[in-house]
Design an enzyme around this catalytic site. Sequence first.
Site, PDB file in Angstrom:
ATOM      1  N   SER A  29       2.514  10.141   5.349  1.00 32.23           N
ATOM      2  CA  SER A  29       2.581  11.310   4.439  1.00 32.23           C
ATOM      3  C   SER A  29       2.907  10.869   3.110  1.00 32.23           C
ATOM      4  CB  SER A  29       3.357  12.430   5.035  1.00 32.23           C
ATOM      5  OG  SER A  29       3.260  13.661   4.522  1.00 32.23           O
ATOM      6  N   ASP A  39      -2.386   1.668  -6.633  1.00 34.06           N
ATOM      7  CA  ASP A  39      -3.823   1.918  -7.370  1.00 34.06           C
ATOM      8  C   ASP A  39      -3.195   1.625  -8.920  1.00 34.06           C
ATOM      9  OD1 ASP A  39      -4.740   2.620  -5.261  1.00 34.06           O
ATOM     10  OD2 ASP A  39      -5.460   4.617  -5.837  1.00 34.06           O
ATOM     11  N   LYS A  92      -1.415   9.847   7.613  1.00 36.95           N
ATOM     12  CA  LYS A  92      -1.073  11.030   7.529  1.00 36.95           C
ATOM     13  C   LYS A  92      -1.228  11.684   6.115  1.00 36.95           C
ATOM     14  CE  LYS A  92       0.765  15.377   8.574  1.00 36.95           C
ATOM     15  NZ  LYS A  92       1.025  15.919   7.240  1.00 36.95           N
TER      16      LYS A  92
END
Length: 408
Positions: free
Chosen positions: A315, A326, A340
């Site tokens: 999560s 990224d 998740k």
Amino acid sequence: MKKKINNFYIKYFVILISIFIISCSSGDINNPEPIPEIDISEVTLTEPPANLSKELQIIWDTYQYLLQDHVDQKNLELDSLAEGAVIGIFENLNDQHSGYISPERFALQQSGFEGKFEGIGATVQQTKDGRRVVIVAPIDGSPAEEAGIKAGDIILAVDGVDTDGWTVMEAVNKIRGKGGSPVILTIQRIGESLPLDIKIIRGEIKLPSVRSTQLKEAPYAHIRVSSFTKETHTELKNVMKNLDKNNQGIILDLRRNPGGLVTSVVDIASEFLKEGSMVMYEIKGNGQRKNWLVKSKGKYTNIPMVVLVNEYSASGSEVLSGALQDHNRAVVIGTTTFGKGSVGIQRRLSNGGGIFYTVARWYTPLGRLIENVGLEPDVIQKQPGNETDDLQLDAAITQLNFQIDGES
């Protein structure tokens, strides 16, 4: 010829009788199941609420019929019937991150993000097949840790009740309870052939979510973030302010971090990413997109850092590691994360209980889906269960050494 014709009619009559007997049989001659009588008499039903959708009309009709006709109509527990209807809705929703929370348990759920609660002190996640829940990690110094609960333990039963099909919320609601009360977890442990029964005495669990250690073998701070609560950002800022004066880099450890408040995740990402950077975006069920951006200019955008993750990083920890990855802000080391990547929400109901369900899915800044996929680290480094040395932490130190040596 006449005899043949008579024989033919006799056989035909026998066949007809046989068909009649078979067709009237219920399958068990000794215990026939009576078919309920269809009552075609008129029953006056109370008008449903004006805004009730056509699809939910059958629930209202059923409720009205039971109130008027059921043999135990005077003893019907209407609260229980209503809760059963809600539970049935979620059973047919095909959303493993959804369910109903009873009134007596709903208050317990709200304490999880406050920094303390009463329970055993362990974080859990759904198993990959969605049938059980698994221990992500016991909290340091918690009753769970003292009783011998370990990361990776699969919970088979709680106080003798089978957990097959339980959601995470259901498991948490059953395991939590008043401090001083006992609970018995039946668990399946890796390497053990038979299940284990572990008795745990619940207690008050305080949740400092950030711990920092200055490594002796290298000039780096090992910062462990165990969850994302209302206090996590403040705790992290205090840790960063008090770093050793000779510190040259940080290892942000998100292993076994099950997530938490998305606002806390964004606050922490904002400390390490440049102003205007995207932390992640979410897509709601109606297709609407929401971008989550860095809130302000971060104070630590240049300090060398590495992020550690494993299969129990879920999560919010996946959102944070994905954003840093990224934006090429940090090298991520470990194993593929849990997967998740859905946005859950809780709603309070009029009976004091609540419901929880998925409202959106998260994507990393570069558009990578997290849900059921997880994030792939830049450097794969497994940690065998029987290995006493922290190989992933060693890999992080090696990576920071490489980064800093390359800059000098």
